[in-house]
Design a protein around this motif. Structure first.
Motif, short mmCIF file in Angstrom:
data_model
loop_
_atom_site.label_atom_id
_atom_site.label_comp_id
_atom_site.label_asym_id
_atom_site.label_seq_id
_atom_site.Cartn_x
_atom_site.Cartn_y
_atom_site.Cartn_z
N ILE A 89 -10.55 -9.38 52.91
CA ILE A 89 -11.79 -8.60 52.88
C ILE A 89 -12.13 -8.23 51.45
O ILE A 89 -13.28 -8.32 51.03
CB ILE A 89 -11.64 -7.33 53.75
N ALA A 90 -11.09 -7.87 50.68
CA ALA A 90 -11.34 -7.46 49.30
C ALA A 90 -11.89 -8.61 48.47
O ALA A 90 -12.87 -8.44 47.75
CB ALA A 90 -10.05 -6.93 48.67
N PHE A 122 -12.72 -11.68 61.74
CA PHE A 122 -13.64 -10.63 61.35
C PHE A 122 -14.65 -10.34 62.45
O PHE A 122 -15.06 -9.23 62.64
CB PHE A 122 -14.40 -11.01 60.08
N LYS A 165 -6.56 -7.65 54.85
CA LYS A 165 -7.05 -6.69 53.85
C LYS A 165 -7.37 -7.35 52.51
O LYS A 165 -8.48 -7.17 51.99
CB LYS A 165 -6.03 -5.56 53.68
N PRO A 224 -2.43 -7.11 58.82
CA PRO A 224 -2.57 -6.63 57.44
C PRO A 224 -3.00 -7.72 56.46
O PRO A 224 -3.51 -7.40 55.40
CB PRO A 224 -1.18 -6.10 57.10
N PHE A 279 -18.87 -12.33 58.20
CA PHE A 279 -17.98 -11.22 58.51
C PHE A 279 -18.48 -10.27 59.59
O PHE A 279 -17.78 -9.35 59.97
CB PHE A 279 -17.70 -10.39 57.25
N THR A 284 -7.54 -4.36 60.00
CA THR A 284 -6.41 -4.45 59.09
C THR A 284 -5.13 -3.88 59.71
O THR A 284 -4.05 -4.29 59.34
CB THR A 284 -6.68 -3.71 57.77
N TYR A 335 4.88 -5.37 50.32
CA TYR A 335 3.60 -4.75 50.67
C TYR A 335 3.59 -4.46 52.15
O TYR A 335 3.80 -5.34 52.97
CB TYR A 335 2.47 -5.70 50.30
N ILE A 341 -13.03 -1.83 60.12
CA ILE A 341 -12.14 -2.45 59.14
C ILE A 341 -10.71 -1.97 59.35
O ILE A 341 -9.75 -2.73 59.30
CB ILE A 341 -12.60 -2.16 57.69
N LYS A 342 -10.57 -0.68 59.62
CA LYS A 342 -9.25 -0.11 59.81
C LYS A 342 -8.56 -0.76 61.02
O LYS A 342 -7.38 -1.09 60.98
CB LYS A 342 -9.37 1.39 60.00
N VAL A 395 -19.79 -2.02 54.97
CA VAL A 395 -18.83 -1.35 54.08
C VAL A 395 -18.71 -2.09 52.75
O VAL A 395 -18.73 -1.48 51.68
CB VAL A 395 -17.45 -1.26 54.76
N LEU A 396 -18.63 -3.45 52.84
CA LEU A 396 -18.54 -4.23 51.60
C LEU A 396 -19.79 -4.00 50.75
O LEU A 396 -19.70 -3.94 49.53
CB LEU A 396 -18.42 -5.72 51.93
N MET A 421 -8.89 -3.67 44.74
CA MET A 421 -8.63 -5.11 44.72
C MET A 421 -9.89 -5.87 44.34
O MET A 421 -9.85 -6.84 43.59
CB MET A 421 -8.14 -5.57 46.09
N MET A 422 -11.03 -5.40 44.89
CA MET A 422 -12.30 -6.04 44.55
C MET A 422 -12.55 -5.99 43.07
O MET A 422 -12.93 -6.98 42.46
CB MET A 422 -13.45 -5.31 45.26
N ILE A 444 -9.39 -1.43 49.03
CA ILE A 444 -10.24 -2.62 49.01
C ILE A 444 -11.07 -2.62 47.74
O ILE A 444 -11.21 -3.65 47.07
CB ILE A 444 -11.12 -2.67 50.28
N ILE A 460 -8.17 3.18 52.78
CA ILE A 460 -8.40 1.75 52.92
C ILE A 460 -9.58 1.29 52.07
O ILE A 460 -9.54 0.23 51.44
CB ILE A 460 -8.59 1.37 54.40
N ILE A 461 -10.61 2.14 51.98
CA ILE A 461 -11.78 1.78 51.19
C ILE A 461 -11.41 1.72 49.72
O ILE A 461 -11.80 0.81 48.99
CB ILE A 461 -12.89 2.83 51.41
N VAL A 521 -16.10 1.44 58.54
CA VAL A 521 -14.75 1.75 58.05
C VAL A 521 -13.76 1.74 59.21
O VAL A 521 -12.66 1.18 59.11
CB VAL A 521 -14.74 3.12 57.34
N TYR A 525 -2.16 -12.15 49.29
CA TYR A 525 -1.40 -11.53 50.36
C TYR A 525 0.07 -11.95 50.32
O TYR A 525 0.97 -11.11 50.47
CB TYR A 525 -2.00 -11.88 51.72
#
Lengths: 225, 259
Positions: free
Chosen positions: A45-46, A216, A42, A39, A80, A35, B218, A31-32, A87-88, B156-157, B153, B149-150, A28, B210
Protein backbone atom coordinates in the motif's frame (compact mmCIF):
# COMPACT_ATOMS: atom_id res chain seq x y z
CA UNK A 1 -7.79 20.80 -9.60
CA UNK A 2 -5.92 21.48 -6.41
CA UNK A 3 -7.46 24.35 -4.50
CA UNK A 4 -4.60 26.55 -3.40
CA UNK A 5 -3.67 27.18 0.22
CA UNK A 6 -5.58 30.17 1.57
CA UNK A 7 -8.07 30.24 -1.30
CA UNK A 8 -11.15 29.21 0.65
CA UNK A 9 -12.64 31.20 3.55
CA UNK A 10 -12.18 29.45 6.90
CA UNK A 11 -15.84 28.40 7.22
CA UNK A 12 -15.57 26.34 4.05
CA UNK A 13 -12.21 24.88 5.04
CA UNK A 14 -13.80 23.60 8.22
CA UNK A 15 -16.91 22.39 6.42
CA UNK A 16 -14.98 20.27 3.89
CA UNK A 17 -12.77 18.86 6.63
CA UNK A 18 -15.88 17.67 8.46
CA UNK A 19 -17.40 16.22 5.28
CA UNK A 20 -14.25 14.29 4.33
CA UNK A 21 -13.38 13.02 7.78
CA UNK A 22 -15.91 10.13 8.07
CA UNK A 23 -14.95 8.71 4.67
CA UNK A 24 -11.25 8.83 5.46
CA UNK A 25 -11.85 7.22 8.84
CA UNK A 26 -13.77 4.45 7.07
CA UNK A 27 -10.82 4.05 4.68
CA UNK A 28 -8.39 3.80 7.60
CA UNK A 29 -10.53 1.08 9.20
CA UNK A 30 -10.58 -0.81 5.88
CA UNK A 31 -6.78 -0.54 5.54
CA UNK A 32 -6.36 -1.72 9.11
CA UNK A 33 -8.54 -4.75 8.37
CA UNK A 34 -6.54 -5.59 5.24
CA UNK A 35 -3.15 -5.21 6.90
CA UNK A 36 -4.21 -7.10 10.02
CA UNK A 37 -5.21 -10.04 7.85
CA UNK A 38 -2.03 -10.06 5.80
CA UNK A 39 0.80 -7.79 6.95
CA UNK A 40 2.62 -8.05 3.65
CA UNK A 41 0.09 -5.70 2.09
CA UNK A 42 1.29 -2.77 4.21
CA UNK A 43 4.51 -2.07 2.29
CA UNK A 44 2.58 -2.64 -0.93
CA UNK A 45 0.00 0.00 0.00
CA UNK A 46 2.83 2.36 0.89
CA UNK A 47 4.70 1.93 -2.39
CA UNK A 48 1.41 2.28 -4.27
CA UNK A 49 0.91 5.62 -2.53
CA UNK A 50 4.41 6.68 -3.54
CA UNK A 51 3.58 5.61 -7.09
CA UNK A 52 0.49 7.81 -7.10
CA UNK A 53 2.57 10.74 -5.94
CA UNK A 54 5.20 10.22 -8.63
CA UNK A 55 2.48 9.75 -11.26
CA UNK A 56 1.11 13.16 -10.38
CA UNK A 57 4.53 14.70 -10.90
CA UNK A 58 4.77 13.45 -14.51
CA UNK A 59 4.09 16.19 -17.02
CA UNK A 60 1.50 15.52 -19.69
CA UNK A 61 0.90 17.91 -22.59
CA UNK A 62 -2.77 18.61 -23.15
CA UNK A 63 -4.43 19.83 -26.33
CA UNK A 64 -4.91 23.41 -25.17
CA UNK A 65 -1.18 23.83 -24.88
CA UNK A 66 -1.10 23.94 -21.13
CA UNK A 67 0.95 21.31 -19.37
CA UNK A 68 -0.68 19.35 -16.65
CA UNK A 69 -0.33 16.05 -14.88
CA UNK A 70 -2.40 12.88 -14.49
CA UNK A 71 -4.24 12.61 -11.19
CA UNK A 72 -4.09 8.86 -10.88
CA UNK A 73 -7.64 8.95 -9.58
CA UNK A 74 -9.09 6.38 -11.96
CA UNK A 75 -6.06 4.12 -11.83
CA UNK A 76 -6.02 4.17 -8.04
CA UNK A 77 -9.75 3.48 -7.73
CA UNK A 78 -9.70 0.62 -10.24
CA UNK A 79 -6.59 -0.97 -8.72
CA UNK A 80 -7.18 -0.50 -5.00
CA UNK A 81 -10.86 0.35 -4.55
CA UNK A 82 -12.23 3.66 -3.32
CA UNK A 83 -11.69 3.16 0.43
CA UNK A 84 -7.92 2.60 0.21
CA UNK A 85 -7.61 5.27 -2.48
CA UNK A 86 -9.19 7.90 -0.24
CA UNK A 87 -6.60 7.33 2.47
CA UNK A 88 -3.72 7.25 -0.01
CA UNK A 89 -5.10 10.47 -1.52
CA UNK A 90 -4.97 12.24 1.85
CA UNK A 91 -1.35 11.25 2.43
CA UNK A 92 -0.44 12.10 -1.17
CA UNK A 93 -2.14 15.50 -0.86
CA UNK A 94 -0.22 16.26 2.33
CA UNK A 95 3.05 15.42 0.58
CA UNK A 96 2.05 17.45 -2.46
CA UNK A 97 1.35 20.42 -0.22
CA UNK A 98 4.60 20.02 1.72
CA UNK A 99 6.95 19.05 -1.10
CA UNK A 100 5.53 20.50 -4.30
CA UNK A 101 3.43 23.42 -3.05
CA UNK A 102 0.31 21.99 -4.73
CA UNK A 103 -2.83 22.46 -2.67
CA UNK A 104 -2.41 23.19 0.99
CA UNK A 105 -3.08 22.25 4.58
CA UNK A 106 -6.09 24.51 5.08
CA UNK A 107 -7.71 23.31 1.84
CA UNK A 108 -6.80 19.67 2.52
CA UNK A 109 -10.39 18.81 3.40
CA UNK A 110 -11.81 20.30 0.22
CA UNK A 111 -9.15 18.72 -1.97
CA UNK A 112 -9.62 15.35 -0.31
CA UNK A 113 -13.34 15.54 -0.97
CA UNK A 114 -12.98 16.30 -4.68
CA UNK A 115 -9.91 14.21 -5.53
CA UNK A 116 -9.85 11.53 -2.92
CA UNK A 117 -13.54 10.79 -2.49
CA UNK A 118 -15.81 11.93 -5.34
CA UNK A 119 -13.37 11.15 -8.17
CA UNK A 120 -12.39 7.62 -7.06
CA UNK A 121 -15.95 6.68 -6.02
CA UNK A 122 -17.36 7.74 -9.40
CA UNK A 123 -14.51 5.96 -11.22
CA UNK A 124 -15.09 2.82 -9.18
CA UNK A 125 -18.86 2.81 -9.80
CA UNK A 126 -18.40 3.37 -13.55
CA UNK A 127 -15.77 0.63 -13.74
CA UNK A 128 -18.01 -1.85 -11.93
CA UNK A 129 -21.03 -0.86 -14.02
CA UNK A 130 -19.11 -1.35 -17.28
CA UNK A 131 -17.79 -4.67 -16.04
CA UNK A 132 -21.28 -5.86 -15.13
CA UNK A 133 -22.65 -4.65 -18.46
CA UNK A 134 -20.13 -6.93 -20.18
CA UNK A 135 -18.19 -4.11 -21.87
CA UNK A 136 -14.50 -4.65 -22.57
CA UNK A 137 -11.94 -3.84 -19.89
CA UNK A 138 -10.43 -0.97 -21.92
CA UNK A 139 -13.78 0.79 -22.37
CA UNK A 140 -14.55 0.40 -18.68
CA UNK A 141 -11.21 1.82 -17.61
CA UNK A 142 -11.38 4.69 -20.09
CA UNK A 143 -14.77 5.81 -18.85
CA UNK A 144 -13.81 5.25 -15.22
CA UNK A 145 -10.77 7.51 -15.51
CA UNK A 146 -12.51 10.04 -17.78
CA UNK A 147 -15.67 10.42 -15.70
CA UNK A 148 -13.69 10.22 -12.45
CA UNK A 149 -11.63 13.21 -13.59
CA UNK A 150 -14.69 15.03 -14.81
CA UNK A 151 -16.55 14.58 -11.55
CA UNK A 152 -13.48 15.87 -9.71
CA UNK A 153 -13.56 19.06 -11.77
CA UNK A 154 -17.30 19.52 -11.29
CA UNK A 155 -16.86 19.06 -7.53
CA UNK A 156 -14.01 21.57 -7.43
CA UNK A 157 -16.05 24.09 -9.45
CA UNK A 158 -18.96 23.61 -7.04
CA UNK A 159 -16.68 24.07 -4.03
CA UNK A 160 -15.23 27.26 -5.49
CA UNK A 161 -18.60 28.74 -6.36
CA UNK A 162 -20.03 27.83 -2.95
CA UNK A 163 -17.16 29.78 -1.40
CA UNK A 164 -17.49 32.71 -3.81
CA UNK A 165 -21.20 32.91 -4.79
CA UNK A 166 -20.85 36.18 -6.70
CA UNK A 167 -23.32 37.39 -7.86
CA UNK A 168 -25.21 34.13 -7.30
CA UNK A 169 -24.15 30.53 -6.83
CA UNK A 170 -25.39 29.42 -10.28
CA UNK A 171 -23.70 32.25 -12.15
CA UNK A 172 -20.40 31.67 -10.37
CA UNK A 173 -20.69 27.95 -11.08
CA UNK A 174 -21.22 28.62 -14.78
CA UNK A 175 -18.13 30.86 -14.87
CA UNK A 176 -15.93 28.28 -13.17
CA UNK A 177 -17.34 25.49 -15.33
CA UNK A 178 -16.58 27.38 -18.56
CA UNK A 179 -12.97 27.86 -17.50
CA UNK A 180 -12.65 24.22 -16.48
CA UNK A 181 -14.29 23.00 -19.68
CA UNK A 182 -11.60 24.71 -21.74
CA UNK A 183 -8.62 23.64 -19.69
CA UNK A 184 -9.61 20.36 -18.07
CA UNK A 185 -11.90 18.53 -20.49
CA UNK A 186 -9.07 17.67 -22.93
CA UNK A 187 -7.04 16.63 -19.92
CA UNK A 188 -9.73 14.23 -18.72
CA UNK A 189 -9.82 12.58 -22.15
CA UNK A 190 -6.02 12.40 -22.17
CA UNK A 191 -5.95 10.80 -18.76
CA UNK A 192 -8.63 8.31 -19.80
CA UNK A 193 -6.57 7.20 -22.79
CA UNK A 194 -3.37 7.15 -20.75
CA UNK A 195 -4.92 4.99 -18.04
CA UNK A 196 -6.06 2.46 -20.65
CA UNK A 197 -2.56 2.20 -22.10
CA UNK A 198 -0.96 1.92 -18.65
CA UNK A 199 -3.40 -0.79 -17.67
CA UNK A 200 -2.80 -2.68 -20.90
CA UNK A 201 0.96 -2.71 -20.33
CA UNK A 202 0.60 -3.91 -16.77
CA UNK A 203 -1.77 -6.64 -17.93
CA UNK A 204 0.66 -7.70 -20.63
CA UNK A 205 3.83 -7.64 -18.54
CA UNK A 206 2.75 -8.62 -15.03
CA UNK A 207 -0.73 -10.18 -15.02
CA UNK A 208 0.07 -11.81 -11.67
CA UNK A 209 0.14 -8.39 -10.01
CA UNK A 210 -3.42 -7.70 -11.06
CA UNK A 211 -4.55 -11.04 -9.73
CA UNK A 212 -2.84 -10.36 -6.44
CA UNK A 213 -4.48 -6.96 -6.26
CA UNK A 214 -7.72 -8.67 -5.43
CA UNK A 215 -6.51 -8.43 -1.84
CA UNK A 216 -7.28 -4.73 -1.95
CA UNK A 217 -10.65 -4.96 -3.57
CA UNK A 218 -12.08 -8.09 -1.98
CA UNK A 219 -10.73 -8.68 1.52
CA UNK A 220 -12.83 -11.83 1.88
CA UNK A 221 -11.05 -13.63 -0.95
CA UNK A 222 -7.85 -14.03 1.04
CA UNK A 223 -9.41 -16.21 3.68
CA UNK A 224 -8.25 -19.41 2.02
CA UNK A 225 -4.68 -18.27 1.56
CA UNK B 1 14.68 18.86 -8.49
CA UNK B 2 12.79 21.23 -6.26
CA UNK B 3 11.48 18.51 -3.93
CA UNK B 4 14.99 17.40 -3.27
CA UNK B 5 16.28 20.81 -2.36
CA UNK B 6 13.23 21.55 -0.22
CA UNK B 7 14.00 18.47 1.77
CA UNK B 8 17.68 19.35 1.95
CA UNK B 9 16.90 22.76 3.40
CA UNK B 10 14.56 21.21 5.95
CA UNK B 11 17.55 19.29 7.32
CA UNK B 12 20.23 21.97 7.01
CA UNK B 13 18.62 25.32 7.93
CA UNK B 14 19.80 27.13 11.02
CA UNK B 15 16.64 26.66 13.11
CA UNK B 16 16.16 22.95 12.44
CA UNK B 17 16.87 22.16 16.08
CA UNK B 18 14.25 24.54 17.42
CA UNK B 19 11.29 22.92 19.15
CA UNK B 20 9.17 21.10 16.56
CA UNK B 21 5.86 21.58 18.36
CA UNK B 22 6.59 25.28 18.63
CA UNK B 23 7.29 25.61 14.91
CA UNK B 24 4.20 23.62 13.94
CA UNK B 25 1.96 25.52 16.37
CA UNK B 26 3.38 28.83 15.17
CA UNK B 27 2.77 27.98 11.51
CA UNK B 28 -0.74 26.61 12.04
CA UNK B 29 -1.97 29.43 14.30
CA UNK B 30 -0.62 32.02 11.87
CA UNK B 31 -2.34 30.26 8.95
CA UNK B 32 -5.62 30.40 10.84
CA UNK B 33 -5.23 34.12 11.61
CA UNK B 34 -4.42 34.66 7.95
CA UNK B 35 -7.59 32.81 6.87
CA UNK B 36 -9.84 34.63 9.31
CA UNK B 37 -8.68 38.04 8.11
CA UNK B 38 -11.14 39.97 5.96
CA UNK B 39 -8.66 42.59 4.83
CA UNK B 40 -5.42 42.06 2.90
CA UNK B 41 -3.33 44.00 5.43
CA UNK B 42 -2.62 41.23 7.94
CA UNK B 43 -1.96 38.47 5.36
CA UNK B 44 0.54 40.75 3.61
CA UNK B 45 2.16 41.57 6.96
CA UNK B 46 2.46 37.83 7.62
CA UNK B 47 3.97 37.29 4.17
CA UNK B 48 6.74 39.80 4.83
CA UNK B 49 7.27 38.59 8.38
CA UNK B 50 7.73 35.02 7.17
CA UNK B 51 10.02 36.23 4.40
CA UNK B 52 12.14 37.89 7.04
CA UNK B 53 12.13 34.84 9.33
CA UNK B 54 12.94 32.40 6.52
CA UNK B 55 15.76 34.42 5.04
CA UNK B 56 17.42 35.90 8.11
CA UNK B 57 16.60 33.44 10.86
CA UNK B 58 16.54 30.13 8.99
CA UNK B 59 19.13 31.40 6.48
CA UNK B 60 17.48 29.96 3.39
CA UNK B 61 19.02 31.54 0.25
CA UNK B 62 16.94 34.47 -0.94
CA UNK B 63 16.91 33.30 -4.57
CA UNK B 64 15.59 29.87 -3.69
CA UNK B 65 12.82 31.28 -1.53
CA UNK B 66 11.76 33.71 -4.27
CA UNK B 67 11.53 30.81 -6.72
CA UNK B 68 9.49 28.91 -4.14
CA UNK B 69 7.12 31.87 -3.69
CA UNK B 70 6.70 32.41 -7.43
CA UNK B 71 4.50 29.28 -7.71
CA UNK B 72 1.65 30.60 -5.53
CA UNK B 73 2.19 34.13 -6.76
CA UNK B 74 1.59 33.24 -10.41
CA UNK B 75 -1.52 31.29 -9.48
CA UNK B 76 -2.75 33.98 -7.09
CA UNK B 77 -2.19 36.70 -9.66
CA UNK B 78 -4.22 34.80 -12.27
CA UNK B 79 -7.03 34.46 -9.72
CA UNK B 80 -6.74 38.17 -8.97
CA UNK B 81 -7.20 39.09 -12.66
CA UNK B 82 -10.03 36.59 -13.03
CA UNK B 83 -11.93 37.93 -10.03
CA UNK B 84 -11.34 41.57 -10.98
CA UNK B 85 -12.94 41.05 -14.37
CA UNK B 86 -15.69 38.53 -13.60
CA UNK B 87 -16.65 38.88 -9.95
CA UNK B 88 -18.14 42.34 -9.68
CA UNK B 89 -21.75 43.14 -8.84
CA UNK B 90 -21.61 46.92 -8.66
CA UNK B 91 -21.02 49.42 -11.45
CA UNK B 92 -17.92 48.77 -13.57
CA UNK B 93 -14.99 50.92 -12.54
CA UNK B 94 -13.62 51.34 -16.07
CA UNK B 95 -13.72 49.44 -19.35
CA UNK B 96 -10.64 47.70 -20.64
CA UNK B 97 -11.72 48.09 -24.23
CA UNK B 98 -11.15 44.54 -25.44
CA UNK B 99 -13.91 41.89 -25.53
CA UNK B 100 -16.24 44.28 -23.71
CA UNK B 101 -14.54 43.48 -20.39
CA UNK B 102 -14.67 45.82 -17.45
CA UNK B 103 -12.85 46.14 -14.15
CA UNK B 104 -15.06 46.06 -11.05
CA UNK B 105 -14.14 47.68 -7.78
CA UNK B 106 -15.55 44.98 -5.52
CA UNK B 107 -14.08 42.26 -7.75
CA UNK B 108 -10.69 43.91 -7.45
CA UNK B 109 -11.02 44.07 -3.69
CA UNK B 110 -12.01 40.43 -3.41
CA UNK B 111 -9.29 39.33 -5.83
CA UNK B 112 -6.65 41.22 -3.90
CA UNK B 113 -7.85 39.75 -0.61
CA UNK B 114 -7.61 36.23 -2.03
CA UNK B 115 -4.17 36.95 -3.47
CA UNK B 116 -2.99 38.29 -0.11
CA UNK B 117 -4.44 35.30 1.74
CA UNK B 118 -2.79 32.83 -0.65
CA UNK B 119 0.57 34.53 -0.18
CA UNK B 120 0.16 34.73 3.61
CA UNK B 121 -0.93 31.13 4.10
CA UNK B 122 1.65 29.90 1.67
CA UNK B 123 4.45 31.69 3.50
CA UNK B 124 3.43 30.01 6.75
CA UNK B 125 3.43 26.63 5.04
CA UNK B 126 6.78 27.50 3.48
CA UNK B 127 8.18 28.34 6.90
CA UNK B 128 7.10 24.96 8.21
CA UNK B 129 8.35 22.99 5.20
CA UNK B 130 11.70 24.75 4.94
CA UNK B 131 12.58 24.57 8.63
CA UNK B 132 11.17 21.25 9.82
CA UNK B 133 12.17 17.78 8.59
CA UNK B 134 9.06 15.80 7.64
CA UNK B 135 9.96 12.87 9.88
CA UNK B 136 9.71 15.13 12.92
CA UNK B 137 6.26 16.24 11.83
CA UNK B 138 5.30 12.56 11.72
CA UNK B 139 6.39 12.08 15.32
CA UNK B 140 4.25 15.03 16.30
CA UNK B 141 1.26 13.59 14.46
CA UNK B 142 1.59 10.47 16.52
CA UNK B 143 1.01 12.52 19.64
CA UNK B 144 -2.19 13.84 18.11
CA UNK B 145 -3.62 10.32 17.99
CA UNK B 146 -3.37 9.94 14.24
CA UNK B 147 -3.57 6.15 13.72
CA UNK B 148 -0.16 4.52 13.72
CA UNK B 149 -0.85 2.66 10.52
CA UNK B 150 -1.29 5.91 8.60
CA UNK B 151 1.98 7.29 9.94
CA UNK B 152 3.82 4.11 9.04
CA UNK B 153 2.42 4.10 5.53
CA UNK B 154 3.24 7.79 5.19
CA UNK B 155 6.82 7.23 6.34
CA UNK B 156 7.37 4.39 3.90
CA UNK B 157 5.76 6.45 1.16
CA UNK B 158 8.04 9.35 1.91
CA UNK B 159 11.09 7.13 1.68
CA UNK B 160 10.00 5.65 -1.64
CA UNK B 161 8.85 8.88 -3.28
CA UNK B 162 12.47 9.92 -3.70
CA UNK B 163 13.52 6.49 -4.93
CA UNK B 164 10.80 6.52 -7.56
CA UNK B 165 11.35 10.13 -8.58
CA UNK B 166 14.95 9.22 -9.22
CA UNK B 167 13.96 6.15 -11.19
CA UNK B 168 11.34 7.95 -13.27
CA UNK B 169 13.90 10.66 -14.00
CA UNK B 170 16.29 8.06 -15.33
CA UNK B 171 13.60 6.42 -17.45
CA UNK B 172 12.56 9.81 -18.77
CA UNK B 173 16.11 10.64 -19.80
CA UNK B 174 16.63 7.37 -21.59
CA UNK B 175 13.30 7.73 -23.38
CA UNK B 176 14.20 11.22 -24.44
CA UNK B 177 17.59 10.24 -25.83
CA UNK B 178 15.70 7.73 -27.98
CA UNK B 179 13.38 10.48 -29.31
CA UNK B 180 10.51 9.26 -27.19
CA UNK B 181 9.07 12.75 -26.79
CA UNK B 182 9.48 13.93 -30.38
CA UNK B 183 5.76 14.16 -31.18
CA UNK B 184 2.50 14.29 -29.31
CA UNK B 185 1.68 10.68 -30.10
CA UNK B 186 5.13 9.52 -29.03
CA UNK B 187 4.84 11.54 -25.85
CA UNK B 188 1.63 9.80 -24.83
CA UNK B 189 3.12 6.42 -25.60
CA UNK B 190 6.27 7.21 -23.65
CA UNK B 191 4.41 8.59 -20.64
CA UNK B 192 2.20 5.50 -20.56
CA UNK B 193 5.21 3.21 -20.88
CA UNK B 194 7.00 5.08 -18.13
CA UNK B 195 4.02 5.00 -15.79
CA UNK B 196 3.25 1.32 -16.28
CA UNK B 197 6.90 0.34 -16.01
CA UNK B 198 7.15 2.42 -12.87
CA UNK B 199 4.12 0.70 -11.41
CA UNK B 200 5.62 -2.73 -12.05
CA UNK B 201 8.91 -1.58 -10.54
CA UNK B 202 7.18 -0.14 -7.49
CA UNK B 203 5.33 -3.36 -7.05
CA UNK B 204 8.44 -5.52 -7.00
CA UNK B 205 10.12 -2.96 -4.74
CA UNK B 206 7.19 -3.28 -2.36
CA UNK B 207 7.45 -7.06 -2.32
CA UNK B 208 11.20 -6.86 -1.73
CA UNK B 209 10.64 -4.31 1.00
CA UNK B 210 8.36 -6.71 2.82
CA UNK B 211 10.88 -9.54 2.56
CA UNK B 212 13.69 -7.30 3.84
CA UNK B 213 11.61 -6.07 6.72
CA UNK B 214 10.35 -9.49 7.65
CA UNK B 215 13.87 -10.87 7.73
CA UNK B 216 14.62 -8.13 10.27
CA UNK B 217 11.80 -9.24 12.55
CA UNK B 218 9.07 -6.95 11.22
CA UNK B 219 5.85 -7.85 12.97
CA UNK B 220 3.54 -5.21 11.61
CA UNK B 221 4.83 -2.06 13.23
CA UNK B 222 7.92 0.09 12.97
CA UNK B 223 9.51 1.15 16.23
CA UNK B 224 11.09 4.54 16.09
CA UNK B 225 13.18 6.57 18.46
CA UNK B 226 11.68 9.92 19.25
CA UNK B 227 12.65 12.82 21.38
CA UNK B 228 9.59 14.59 22.70
CA UNK B 229 10.00 18.09 23.89
CA UNK B 230 7.13 20.25 24.99
CA UNK B 231 7.02 24.00 24.68
CA UNK B 232 8.01 25.91 27.83
CA UNK B 233 5.53 28.35 29.31
CA UNK B 234 7.55 31.43 28.44
CA UNK B 235 7.67 30.68 24.72
CA UNK B 236 4.04 29.62 24.68
CA UNK B 237 3.08 32.94 26.23
CA UNK B 238 5.17 34.82 23.66
CA UNK B 239 3.58 32.86 20.83
CA UNK B 240 0.05 33.40 22.07
CA UNK B 241 0.56 37.12 22.58
CA UNK B 242 2.01 37.38 19.09
CA UNK B 243 -1.03 35.66 17.60
CA UNK B 244 -3.29 37.85 19.72
CA UNK B 245 -1.56 40.92 18.30
CA UNK B 246 -2.20 39.63 14.78
CA UNK B 247 -5.86 39.00 15.63
CA UNK B 248 -6.14 42.51 16.97
CA UNK B 249 -4.71 43.72 13.67
CA UNK B 250 -7.34 41.65 11.84
CA UNK B 251 -10.05 43.30 13.93
CA UNK B 252 -8.73 46.85 13.43
CA UNK B 253 -8.28 46.51 9.65
CA UNK B 254 -11.51 44.60 9.02
CA UNK B 255 -13.06 47.37 6.89
CA UNK B 256 -9.93 48.13 4.86
CA UNK B 257 -10.32 48.20 1.05
CA UNK B 258 -7.69 48.63 -1.64
CA UNK B 259 -9.81 51.11 -3.56
Amino acid sequence: MHIMEGFLPWQWCLFWYLVSLPVVVYGVIQIKKITDKNPESKPLIAVSGAFMFVLSSLKLPSVTGSCSHPTGNGLGAVLFGPAVTSVLAVVTLVFQALLLAHGGITTLGANTFSMGIVGPVVAWIIYKACKNAGLSLSIGIFFAAFLGDLSTYVTTATQLSLAFPIPTFTEALIKFMIIFAFTQLPLAIAEGLLTVVIFDYIKKLRPDVLEKLEIFTAPKAIGGK
Amino acid sequence: MIENTLDNYAYTNSIKDANVSFKVLFAILTVIVCLVSTSPVIPLTITFLMLFLIIFLAKIPFKFYLKFLSIPFIFGFMTFIFMTVFFGISEPWFNIGIFNLAVYKDGLNLGFLVLARIMGCFSCLGFLVLTTPINEIFFLLERFRIPKIIIEIAMMMYRYIFVFLDESGKMYNSQQTRLGYSSLKNTYRSVALLASNLFIKTWSKGEQLYITMESRCYNGSIKTFEVQKSIDIENLFLLLSFEFLLLLGVYLTRGFKVI
